[in-house]
Design a protein around this motif. Structure first.
Motif, PDB file in Angstrom:
ATOM      1  N   ASP A 126     -32.869   6.283  77.871  1.00  7.00           N
ATOM      2  CA  ASP A 126     -33.319   5.211  76.976  1.00  7.00           C
ATOM      3  C   ASP A 126     -33.560   5.783  75.588  1.00  7.00           C
ATOM      4  O   ASP A 126     -34.603   6.355  75.308  1.00  7.00           O
ATOM      5  N   GLU A 127     -32.594   5.624  74.731  1.00  3.69           N
ATOM      6  CA  GLU A 127     -32.648   6.152  73.369  1.00  3.69           C
ATOM      7  C   GLU A 127     -33.207   7.574  73.337  1.00  3.69           C
ATOM      8  O   GLU A 127     -34.182   7.839  72.649  1.00  3.69           O
ATOM      9  N   PRO A 128     -32.601   8.479  74.061  1.00  2.88           N
ATOM     10  CA  PRO A 128     -33.217   9.799  74.210  1.00  2.88           C
ATOM     11  C   PRO A 128     -33.259  10.591  72.918  1.00  2.88           C
ATOM     12  O   PRO A 128     -34.074  11.487  72.778  1.00  2.88           O
ATOM     13  N   GLY A 161     -36.668 -12.061  83.739  1.00  2.00           N
ATOM     14  CA  GLY A 161     -37.345 -12.757  82.633  1.00  2.00           C
ATOM     15  C   GLY A 161     -38.785 -12.295  82.515  1.00  2.00           C
ATOM     16  O   GLY A 161     -39.357 -11.752  83.452  1.00  2.00           O
ATOM     17  N   PHE A 162     -39.331 -12.485  81.349  1.00  2.00           N
ATOM     18  CA  PHE A 162     -40.748 -12.191  81.149  1.00  2.00           C
ATOM     19  C   PHE A 162     -41.455 -13.467  80.758  1.00  2.00           C
ATOM     20  O   PHE A 162     -40.895 -14.326  80.087  1.00  2.00           O
ATOM     21  N   ARG A 163     -42.687 -13.546  81.141  1.00  2.00           N
ATOM     22  CA  ARG A 163     -43.503 -14.663  80.701  1.00  2.00           C
ATOM     23  C   ARG A 163     -44.385 -14.140  79.585  1.00  2.00           C
ATOM     24  O   ARG A 163     -45.175 -13.223  79.779  1.00  2.00           O
ATOM     25  N   THR A 183     -28.558   3.159  73.218  1.00  2.00           N
ATOM     26  CA  THR A 183     -28.739   3.630  71.848  1.00  2.00           C
ATOM     27  C   THR A 183     -28.592   2.473  70.864  1.00  2.00           C
ATOM     28  O   THR A 183     -28.014   1.437  71.159  1.00  2.00           O
ATOM     29  N   HIS A 184     -29.167   2.682  69.689  1.00  2.00           N
ATOM     30  CA  HIS A 184     -29.002   1.757  68.584  1.00  2.00           C
ATOM     31  C   HIS A 184     -27.861   2.199  67.677  1.00  2.00           C
ATOM     32  O   HIS A 184     -27.375   1.460  66.850  1.00  2.00           O
ATOM     33  N   ASP A 185     -27.530   3.480  67.847  1.00  4.29           N
ATOM     34  CA  ASP A 185     -26.713   4.164  66.864  1.00  4.29           C
ATOM     35  C   ASP A 185     -25.249   4.068  67.273  1.00  4.29           C
ATOM     36  O   ASP A 185     -24.843   4.581  68.306  1.00  4.29           O
ATOM     37  N   SER A 245     -32.250  -4.689  68.617  1.00 15.25           N
ATOM     38  CA  SER A 245     -33.567  -4.562  69.226  1.00 15.25           C
ATOM     39  C   SER A 245     -33.925  -5.848  69.975  1.00 15.25           C
ATOM     40  O   SER A 245     -33.668  -6.940  69.489  1.00 15.25           O
ATOM     41  N   GLY A 246     -34.453  -5.690  71.161  1.00 10.09           N
ATOM     42  CA  GLY A 246     -34.918  -6.848  71.911  1.00 10.09           C
ATOM     43  C   GLY A 246     -33.842  -7.542  72.718  1.00 10.09           C
ATOM     44  O   GLY A 246     -34.080  -8.602  73.278  1.00 10.09           O
ATOM     45  N   CYS A 247     -32.640  -6.942  72.815  1.00  9.41           N
ATOM     46  CA  CYS A 247     -31.578  -7.627  73.548  1.00  9.41           C
ATOM     47  C   CYS A 247     -31.633  -7.322  75.038  1.00  9.41           C
ATOM     48  O   CYS A 247     -30.809  -7.804  75.797  1.00  9.41           O
ATOM     49  N   GLY A 248     -32.579  -6.511  75.460  1.00  8.85           N
ATOM     50  CA  GLY A 248     -32.758  -6.308  76.891  1.00  8.85           C
ATOM     51  C   GLY A 248     -32.235  -5.002  77.439  1.00  8.85           C
ATOM     52  O   GLY A 248     -32.144  -4.826  78.647  1.00  8.85           O
ATOM     53  N   LYS A 249     -31.922  -4.052  76.566  1.00 10.09           N
ATOM     54  CA  LYS A 249     -31.378  -2.780  77.028  1.00 10.09           C
ATOM     55  C   LYS A 249     -32.377  -2.040  77.907  1.00 10.09           C
ATOM     56  O   LYS A 249     -32.066  -1.629  79.023  1.00 10.09           O
ATOM     57  N   SER A 250     -33.601  -1.886  77.366  1.00  9.14           N
ATOM     58  CA  SER A 250     -34.608  -1.149  78.130  1.00  9.14           C
ATOM     59  C   SER A 250     -34.936  -1.877  79.423  1.00  9.14           C
ATOM     60  O   SER A 250     -35.128  -1.242  80.467  1.00  9.14           O
ATOM     61  N   THR A 251     -34.999  -3.188  79.346  1.00  6.78           N
ATOM     62  CA  THR A 251     -35.336  -3.948  80.546  1.00  6.78           C
ATOM     63  C   THR A 251     -34.303  -3.722  81.639  1.00  6.78           C
ATOM     64  O   THR A 251     -34.645  -3.517  82.804  1.00  6.78           O
ATOM     65  N   LEU A 252     -33.016  -3.701  81.242  1.00  3.18           N
ATOM     66  CA  LEU A 252     -31.966  -3.454  82.225  1.00  3.18           C
ATOM     67  C   LEU A 252     -32.142  -2.073  82.852  1.00  3.18           C
ATOM     68  O   LEU A 252     -32.097  -1.921  84.076  1.00  3.18           O
ATOM     69  N   LEU A 285     -41.135 -18.402  78.244  1.00  2.00           N
ATOM     70  CA  LEU A 285     -40.316 -17.542  79.066  1.00  2.00           C
ATOM     71  C   LEU A 285     -39.284 -16.839  78.197  1.00  2.00           C
ATOM     72  O   LEU A 285     -38.694 -17.441  77.311  1.00  2.00           O
ATOM     73  N   VAL A 286     -39.097 -15.560  78.456  1.00  2.00           N
ATOM     74  CA  VAL A 286     -38.076 -14.815  77.733  1.00  2.00           C
ATOM     75  C   VAL A 286     -37.106 -14.287  78.767  1.00  2.00           C
ATOM     76  O   VAL A 286     -37.501 -13.571  79.675  1.00  2.00           O
ATOM     77  N   GLY A 287     -35.833 -14.658  78.630  1.00  2.00           N
ATOM     78  CA  GLY A 287     -34.842 -14.105  79.530  1.00  2.00           C
ATOM     79  C   GLY A 287     -34.375 -12.774  78.984  1.00  2.00           C
ATOM     80  O   GLY A 287     -33.500 -12.714  78.141  1.00  2.00           O
ATOM     81  N   ALA A 288     -34.991 -11.700  79.421  1.00  2.00           N
ATOM     82  CA  ALA A 288     -34.681 -10.393  78.836  1.00  2.00           C
ATOM     83  C   ALA A 288     -33.311  -9.903  79.285  1.00  2.00           C
ATOM     84  O   ALA A 288     -32.599  -9.264  78.521  1.00  2.00           O
ATOM     85  N   VAL A 289     -32.967 -10.188  80.535  1.00  2.00           N
ATOM     86  CA  VAL A 289     -31.684  -9.768  81.080  1.00  2.00           C
ATOM     87  C   VAL A 289     -31.144 -10.944  81.878  1.00  2.00           C
ATOM     88  O   VAL A 289     -31.859 -11.493  82.698  1.00  2.00           O
TER      89      VAL A 289
HETATM   90  N1  ATP Z   1     -43.531  -6.392  79.499  1.00  2.00           N
HETATM   91  C1  ATP Z   1     -42.979  -7.392  78.789  1.00  2.00           C
HETATM   92  N2  ATP Z   1     -43.610  -8.586  78.688  1.00  2.00           N
HETATM   93  C2  ATP Z   1     -43.054  -9.598  78.002  1.00  2.00           C
HETATM   94  N3  ATP Z   1     -41.876  -9.516  77.360  1.00  2.00           N
HETATM   95  C3  ATP Z   1     -41.207  -8.347  77.406  1.00  2.00           C
HETATM   96  C4  ATP Z   1     -41.730  -7.220  78.111  1.00  2.00           C
HETATM   97  N4  ATP Z   1     -40.852  -6.202  77.989  1.00  2.00           N
HETATM   98  C5  ATP Z   1     -39.843  -6.677  77.231  1.00  2.00           C
HETATM   99  N5  ATP Z   1     -40.045  -7.966  76.882  1.00  2.00           N
HETATM  100  C6  ATP Z   1     -39.155  -8.808  76.106  1.00  2.00           C
HETATM  101  O1  ATP Z   1     -37.885  -8.750  76.677  1.00  2.00           O
HETATM  102  C7  ATP Z   1     -36.892  -8.680  75.680  1.00  2.00           C
HETATM  103  C8  ATP Z   1     -36.034  -7.443  75.897  1.00  2.00           C
HETATM  104  O2  ATP Z   1     -36.824  -6.298  75.653  1.00  2.00           O
HETATM  105  P1  ATP Z   1     -36.261  -4.825  75.779  1.00  2.00           P
HETATM  106  O3  ATP Z   1     -37.391  -3.890  75.647  1.00  2.00           O
HETATM  107  O4  ATP Z   1     -35.435  -4.729  76.987  1.00  2.00           O
HETATM  108  O5  ATP Z   1     -35.340  -4.737  74.491  1.00  2.00           O
HETATM  109  P2  ATP Z   1     -34.484  -3.495  73.969  1.00  2.00           P
HETATM  110  O6  ATP Z   1     -33.098  -3.964  73.904  1.00  2.00           O
HETATM  111  O7  ATP Z   1     -34.767  -2.287  74.746  1.00  2.00           O
HETATM  112  O8  ATP Z   1     -35.045  -3.346  72.500  1.00  2.00           O
HETATM  113  P3  ATP Z   1     -35.247  -1.996  71.652  1.00  2.00           P
HETATM  114  O9  ATP Z   1     -33.895  -1.623  71.165  1.00  2.00           O
HETATM  115  O10 ATP Z   1     -36.127  -2.444  70.542  1.00  2.00           O
HETATM  116  O11 ATP Z   1     -35.868  -0.990  72.531  1.00  2.00           O
HETATM  117  C9  ATP Z   1     -37.609  -8.699  74.360  1.00  2.00           C
HETATM  118  O12 ATP Z   1     -37.588 -10.012  73.869  1.00  2.00           O
HETATM  119  C10 ATP Z   1     -38.994  -8.285  74.701  1.00  2.00           C
HETATM  120  O13 ATP Z   1     -39.893  -8.878  73.819  1.00  2.00           O
END
Ligand code: ATP
Ligand code: MG
Lengths: 398, 590
Positions: free
Chosen positions: A187-189, A30-32, A220-222, A61-68, A38-42
């Protein structure tokens, strides 16, 4: 160790390891936000990736792919769960253990290429080898091999600033793969290059992957890209994986309305089960009676619901038919008279928007049928084998 | 009913359990080094502050309070300081705003016009001061000599007198303009041009657009410039020290230093109480600045579309070009020319074109003054080696602080900027108390000088180096870590080489500041550890202007050479990627 030496000596040869290269269990992060929210990114992700497999993470976008990905790489610190790479624990919340990124046998390719502008292409590609103790000469040799592998032989002395975006992407790929990583994260290369180059690079990536056989997670988004590149697709939503299956299954048998609508276009019809026999399944709906095939309509579900159960039916528009004029015989199964509200020509097909029984439907017809495009009414048909039940029980509003 | 459907998705974010716990992980050697550095830097700043505070408490005796606040000179000193610093800060901000506007927003700019206002930063301030003494002395000043010749046919003989309020303010302004120019030009540069364009398209002329849109929008930058100039002006010592004797203008920074330097035994209590006065004023100024900025965040964003929004000044642009050029002449060319001429005169006299000429001054310094030679050596070593160390440490701290996980890193980053708000004389006094006596006994060593320079100039260096490090995209750093490199290797191989231009610019800056430093040098230098600033003031006190001028010139030349070398080394050999390059090619539109 012996494998490493062998690889270095012979150049580019995949090494045989245990099939499971990456195991993630119950991972949460999660992110604060700066406001304190609080955002539960993953949340609670379970995922296993085997040798030679590419798992695509697909989601809005924003579903947590990059975070994972960043959690797997070690660039983010997960809150909970466990990550094992190549049989070695990289993160384990129950033991308060986290290996630093440079200690994991993971490689990552960034959306922004992330080439170092002050190093030549060869230096860029050789860097991961040198950091791991390979001698300079051997590292340079291998860097050149990999530059050749990605089709950039002879450009080793150039700087990243003087080559094109597509070429930079190839260099980034070479740098990502050169150290013979167990797990490669993308990550979306390809999102920064134009459509033509993207298709070409995707094909080459698959060729190289077949040659090297690493395990990969690819964001990917695509959806075309996801379909084309993944052995399995993980459809993500708000930090969770809602469906994890091979591309055909995700497309043909989506397990939820969400993945049905996110991957491809879909007609959704609320219906009620009337009867289900070994040869035929019958529903009633606002359209009227809908007939389906039991082997396809219930695919992915473990049991058949009782008659009277509400379901949501899904039909892909390319399976639907649209013909001029009213149906010849009103009683024909799965054919209804429909108002044609409009059409959109999309090259390989024409997309028609229709209304029947108060429901909006769409049908994709091959080519550009002139008669249909002028018509205001037609007959809309659904082949029984194209009908899928995707939500059973209380229909949920999305 | 059935459980055939996967459970509906949607753990809402607020239901997610988030732990903010930290995992055990081994620190890398780089991380350990950075941590130690951070702690050392914090101590180097906090400890003298504490020593100063402790000493301050003991200075609060009725006797010493009366010595300072009851002294007959006190009201006059406050008045003089307020008038000189206040007026010159105001004028400097106005001039800087004009120069910045011309260079950033109008078609009057030309090649080098953006650099001219910054050149004085790279020239020892005392060189400018002495250059103007040579020019503006009422009896033997070159200007007076020239005026006499020119105006002889008209039978009028006005005299320029640099030893006066106007003269003093004039010199303050010359030296302060660059400090105001930096934030104000950045403000203009970041100003969204569409604001101005919107105003222009709704019918406002260029002047109205400037007054109603641009100026209010850069108000925070103006305030920042004014505050910076006040801080620098209040601690400026090199200008008043060469001027103040004759007109009896009493400036607080000179008082502080003289309390220690010119009285025996040193009147530490006086110095410390005066420092307190300065600090209180600065804190008040800082609070006012915060208050003003709270009033509203202005639209200071958006990339500038190159050249598109430049205000066309027509023929009027020549007026502004002349202003820019005149500033360059007054702040740099004239004083340096005066130094060159006087250094070759066998004795200083007003007639610029008449000898006797000679290299007596040079001989005097090079062969008859071993202390001067040692001083130059010491200053060069402190400037180059100490400067390099300062830059390196600043870079490490910036990177360390960027890693948000580390609290100590952030503290070090914040603390390292504090000395910027403290007058240098005050810092030097604090260092005397902290390290001069037991248990450290560093008084009279080069080390205490080096440490004091380090703390004094660290903020300037981190501010100079920060943008070039923060501009490195995090993914470049992460790519290195993902390639198996530790933090140390990433710093050496990726960050430092990429930040090279910024690193060398910061190095050049700290070098100049150390070389031309007076306050710290005078208070901490000794006859056995002489540095240039110390020797220059000594010689000046003895009244040999020719030798001081030569020394100042000498320093200017050495500085210029070293800076050119540093900036040259700082040029990256690799090409920037294309988009960056295109964005940089912002030629003024004609
Ligand atoms: N460093 C951070 N601080 C706070 N919140 C974050 C941070 N990084 C990501 N988030 C939040 O976590 C959630 C997931 O973000 P993430 O970057 O994983 O999305 P994503 O699926 O990769 O999106 P995209 O397709 O746009 O790249 C989003 O709501 C984002 O706002
Ligand atoms: Mg992302």
């Amino acid at each position: 160790m012996a494998q490493k030496a062998e690889t270095a000596a012979t150049g580019i040869i995949p090494s045989a390891r245990t099939p499971e290269r990456l195991e993630i269990s119950n991972l949460s992060k999660g992110f604060r936000r700066s406001g304190g929210d609080l955002v539960g990114a993953v949340s609670n992700i379970d995922l296993t990736v085997s040798s030679g497999e590419i798992v695509v993470l697909l989601g809005p976008s924003g579903c947590g792919k990059s975070t994972l990905l960043r959690c797997i790489a070690g660039l983010e610190e997960p809150d909970d769960g466990r990550i094992e790479i190549d049989g070695r624990v990289a993160f384990d919340s129950s033991r308060d253990f986290m290996a630093s990124p440079d200690k994991r046998n993971v490689s990552m390719m960034f959306q922004s290429y992330a080439l170092w502008p002050h190093m030549t292409l060869r230096e860029n590609v050789a860097y991961p080898l040198i950091t791991r103790g390979t001698a300079k000469v051997a590292a340079r040799k291998k860097a050149d091999d990999y530059l050749e592998l990605v089709g950039l032989a002879g450009l080793g002395q150039q700087y990243p600033g003087s080559i094109s975006g597509g070429q930079q992407q190839r260099v980034a790929l070479a740098r990502t793969l050169v150290s013979d990583p167990s797990v490669v994260l993308f990550d979306e290369p390809l999102s920064n290059v134009d459509a033509k180059v993207r298709v070409q690079l995707r094909r080459e990536l698959l060729r190289i992957h077949a040659e090297l056989g690493f395990a990969a997670i690819y964001v990917t988004h695509d959806q075309d890209e996801a379909m084309g590149i993944g052995n399995r697709i993980a459809v993500m939503r708000e930090g969770q994986i809602v469906q994890l299956a091979p591309p055909v299954s995700v497309y043909e048998y989506p397990s939820t309305r969400y993945s049905a609508e996110f991957v491809g276009a879909a007609n959704m019809i609320d219906a009620t089960l009337v009867s289900s026999t070994a040869s035929d399944v019958t529903f009633t709906s606002a359209l009227g009676e809908i007939t389906a095939k039991p082997e396809t309509v219930w695919a992915g579900h473990s049991s058949v619901p009782a008659p009277g159960t509400d379901v949501v039916l899904m039909v892909r528009p390319e399976y639907c038919g649209l013909a001029e004029g009213a149906p010849a015989d009103r009683g024909t199964a799965n054919v209804w008279e429909a108002d044609i509200d409009g059409s959109l020509y999309a090259g390989s097909r024409t997309e028609f928007r229709c209304t029947a029984g108060g429901i909006s439907l769409s049908a994709w017809v091959v080519g550009s049928p002139a008669g249909l495009q002028k018509a205001t009414r037609g007959s809309f048909s659904i082949p029984p084998s194209a009908v899928r039940a995707i939500e059973i029980g209380a229909a949920t509003n999305d | 009913m059935t459980d055939t459907v996967e459970k509906p998705v949607g753990v809402r974010p607020d239901e997610v359990h988030i732990r903010t716990r930290r995992y055990k992980r081994s620190r890398s050697p780089f991380g350990i080094a950075a941590l130690i550095l951070a702690v050392v830097v914090i101590l180097l700043i906090v400890y003298p502050g504490g020593a100063m505070g402790a000493r301050l408490a003991s200075a609060f005796t009725s006797h010493s309070l009366a010595d300072v606040f009851g002294a007959s000179w006190f009201p006059g000193m406050i008045r003089d300081t307020v008038v000189v610093v206040g007026l010159s800060a105001l004028i400097a901000v106005i001039i800087a705003a004009v120069l910045a506007w011309v260079n950033e927003r109008t078609d009057a700019r030309f090649r080098f016009s953006g650099v001219l206002p910054l050149v004085p930063l790279f020239i020892p301030t005392i060189a400018v001061g002495i250059g103007w003494v040579v020019l503006g002395d009422p009896t033997v000043g070159f200007l007076n000599g020239i005026l006499k010749v020119i105006l002889a046919p008209f039978h009028i003989a006005p005299t320029v007198n640099i030893y006066s309020y106007p003269g003093m303010i004039f010199l303050y302004v010359l030296c302060l303009v660059p400090y105001a120019y930096l934030p104000i030009s950045a403000g203009f540069r970041n100003l969204d041009p569409s604001l101005e364009e919107a105003s222009r398209t709704s019918g406002a002329g260029p002047w109205k657009a400037l007054r109603t849109v641009s100026l209010p929008a850069i108000a925070p930058a103006l305030v920042a410039g004014f505050v910076l100039v006040l801080i620098v002006g209040l601690s400026l010592y090199s200008i008043p020290v060469v001027i103040e004797d004759r007109p009896q203008i009493d400036i607080i920074s000179v008082r502080i230093i003289n309390a220690i330097r010119a009285s025996y035994p040193p009147a530490y209590d006086v110095a410390i109480l005066l420092s307190l006065v300065l600090l209180v004023v600065l804190v008040i100024v800082w609070l006012i600045q915060k208050r003003i900025n709270r009033g509203g965040r202005f639209a200071l964003s958006g990339a500038r579309s190159a050249g598109s929004a430049l205000t066309k000044l027509g023929a009027g642009r020549w007026v502004f070009r002349v202003i820019v050029i005149v500033y360059g002449l007054l702040s740099t060319v004239f004083p340096l020319a005066a130094l060159i001429i006087v250094s070759f005169q066998s004795y200083w006299h007003a007639d610029v074109f008449v000898g006797p000429w000679g290299i007596l001054n040079y001989q005097q310094i090079l062969f008859n003054d071993p202390i001067a030679v040692t001083a130059v050596k010491n200053s060069l070593v402190l400037g180059i080696v100490g400067g390099a160390i300062t830059v390196l440490i600043a870079a490490i701290l910036v990177i360390y602080a960027r890693n948000k996980r580390d609290r100590i890193g952030r503290i070090a980053d914040t603390v390292s900027k504090v000395p910027a708000a403290v007058p240098h004389a005050v810092l030097a006094v604090a260092f005397i108390f902290a390290f001069g006596g037991p248990p450290f006994n560093l008084g009279g060593t080069l080390l205490i000088l080096g440490l004091a320079y380090f703390v004094t100039y660290l903020p300037y260096v981190s501010i100079a180096i920060e943008p070039s490090i923060l501009a490195i995209h995090p993914s470049l750093e992460e790519a290195s870590v993902m390639s198996g490199a530790g933090a140390g290797r990433t710093f050496r191989k990726i960050i430092l080489p990429m930040a090279i231009p910024g690193v060398f610019a910061a190095w050049a800056l700290v070098f100049v500041r150390v070389i031309s430093d007076l306050e710290v040098s005078v208070l901490l230098g000794t006859g056995s550890t002489p540095v240039v600033g110390f020797v220059m003031l000594d010689v000046y006190d003895q009244g040999s202007v020719g030798i001081v001028a030569t020394l100042a010139l000498f320093m200017t030349v050495i500085t210029a050479v070293v800076i050119l070398i540093m900036l040259r080394l700082g040029q990256p050999r690799w090409r920037r990627s294309r988009p960056l390059k295109a964005a940089r090619r912002t030629k003024p539109a004609r």
